[in-house]
Design an enzyme around this catalytic site. Structure first.
Site, PDB file in Angstrom:
ATOM      1  N   ALA A 142       0.974  -1.292   0.092  1.00 21.66           N
ATOM      2  CA  ALA A 142       0.136  -0.141   0.279  1.00 21.66           C
ATOM      3  C   ALA A 142       1.244   1.150  -0.336  1.00 21.66           C
ATOM      4  CB  ALA A 142      -0.603  -0.007   1.094  1.00 21.66           C
ATOM      5  N   LYS A 193      -0.907 -17.344  -1.559  1.00 23.97           N
ATOM      6  CA  LYS A 193       0.738 -17.116  -0.934  1.00 23.97           C
ATOM      7  C   LYS A 193       0.803 -16.675   0.482  1.00 23.97           C
ATOM      8  CE  LYS A 193      -0.631 -12.410  -1.291  1.00 23.97           C
ATOM      9  NZ  LYS A 193      -0.121 -11.147  -0.166  1.00 23.97           N
ATOM     10  N   THR A 250       5.429 -11.048  -0.920  1.00 22.43           N
ATOM     11  CA  THR A 250       5.115 -11.813   0.241  1.00 22.43           C
ATOM     12  C   THR A 250       6.461 -12.258   1.231  1.00 22.43           C
ATOM     13  OG1 THR A 250       3.053 -11.037  -1.008  1.00 22.43           O
ATOM     14  CG2 THR A 250       2.678 -12.188   1.792  1.00 22.43           C
ATOM     15  N   ARG A 257       1.462  -8.280   5.941  1.00 27.44           N
ATOM     16  CA  ARG A 257       1.013  -8.810   7.588  1.00 27.44           C
ATOM     17  C   ARG A 257       1.262 -10.027   7.811  1.00 27.44           C
ATOM     18  NH1 ARG A 257      -4.854  -5.568   7.810  1.00 27.44           N
ATOM     19  NH2 ARG A 257      -3.591  -2.901   7.570  1.00 27.44           N
TER      20      ARG A 257
END
Length: 336
Positions: A142, A193, A250, A257
């Site tokens: 983001a 993922k 990721t 996260r």
């Protein structure tokens, strides 16, 4: 579908929702952003900032924020649904009364519905059959998108012409969406993922080293590919931005996260602590057991996903997980 996509509604005022609203505004669209948080709405409208979710980032683009769904959705040519995956059904029910016929709903969260095992596009079809399900996924954080840093993603819809139209509506010099009609493949890559990133984070948190992290990423991609192919995803989608590209990002950064969730587990935190109210959401914690169930249904071998499912459920710790993975029967490396 031939209507120009000039007005975009973004549902979700967190970091990713705000970043995508900025991407749409930079592409020249009229953007309305729905958020729950009154302070976020006020900050976006008054000062063109979202200090709660994107601290330190200001913009010049025009975004109109509101806390009223009807105001955000009515008249929109397309929606970006940027709320948690497990709320997709409830959010779709809430926005359905305000949708124009044949409005694309672009799924921007990555996951599988825990209660039914359905892909999120299937949830959209069941709740709002007049809408057109689509999905946006790819290697994108983001903060990067909000800052206008170069980012490439994939946008999928079963009708390739709709995917092309969505891609054109959101494209700018800093945001490049590639279109595909492989809606299944894009969703599978995005959901799995997250599960695999938990494994990589746990390995790093436990101090297993970069070699283990790379091995988990590579073998995790083999698992993702096996299940994706079993569900009729296309290989070029799984090796593309929404599959391999997103997996690599990721599985290697604390900005994820899911990686951060696994990292904390590797450092000794319990899964129960990390899924408590107030903690940052890790979609992979919800998707792990669903991935394992799908693997069993389709006869697909997914030992890493299975291990993550057991870790999240508190059935094994990281040390036992490593032992289980490393002492499995040896086999030849095949693809997928």
């Amino acid at each position: 579908m031939t209507t120009a996509l000039n007005k975009i509604a973004v549902i979700g005022g967190g970091s990713w929702g705000t970043a995508l609203a900025l991407a749409a505004a930079r592409a020249g669209r009229e953007v309305s952003l729905w958020a729950r948080d009154a302070e976020t709405i006020a900050a976006i409208n008054a000062s063109k900032q979202n200090p709660k979710y994107l601290p330190g980032i200001e913009w010049t683009e025009q975004i109109t924020a509101t806390g009223i769904l009807k105001h955000a959705v009515s008249g929109a040519d397309a929606l970006l649904l940027v709320t948690p995956a497990q709320t997709t059904r409830a959010m779709t029910e809430a926005i359905r009364p305000f949708l124009k016929p044949a409005t694309p709903i672009v799924l921007c969260a990555k996951g599988i519905e825990q209660s039914t095992g359905q892909l999120l596009s299937e949830v959209i079809k069941s709740v709002a059959p007049d809408a057109i399900p689509a999905a946006l996924s790819g290697p994108s954080f983001a903060h990067d998108v909000a800052k206008g840093l170069p980012t490439a993603v994939t946008i999928a819809a079963e009708d390739g012409a709709v995917a092309d139209q969505l891609s054109a509506a959101l494209a700018s010099n800093s945001f490049r969406p590639y279109a595909t009609d492989d809606l299944i493949g894009v969703q599978i890559g995005g959901a799995l993922k997250n599960v695999l990133a938990i494994a990589c984070g746990a390995a790093v948190g436990y101090g297993l080293g970069a070699s283990a992290q790379a091995a988990l990423t590579a073998r995790g991609f083999a698992e993702l590919t096996r299940l994706g192919m079993a569900l009729n995803a296309r290989s070029e989608t799984l090796t593309g931005l929404s599959g391999l590209g997103d997996l690599v990002l990721t599985c290697s950064s604390t900005q994820s996260r899911n990686f951060a969730f696994g990292l904390k587990i590797g450092q000794g935190r319990t899964p129960q602590e990390l899924v408590a109210p107030g903690q940052k959401l890790a979609e992979g914690a919800h998707s792990a057991n669903i991935a394992v169930a799908l693997a069993a249904e389709y006869g697909v071998d997914m030992p890493i996903a299975n291990t993550v499912s057991q870790i999240v459920a508190g059935k094994i710790d990281v040390a036992q997980a490593l032992s289980d993975l490393m002492t499995r029967p040896l086999k030849r490396e095949t693809h997928p």
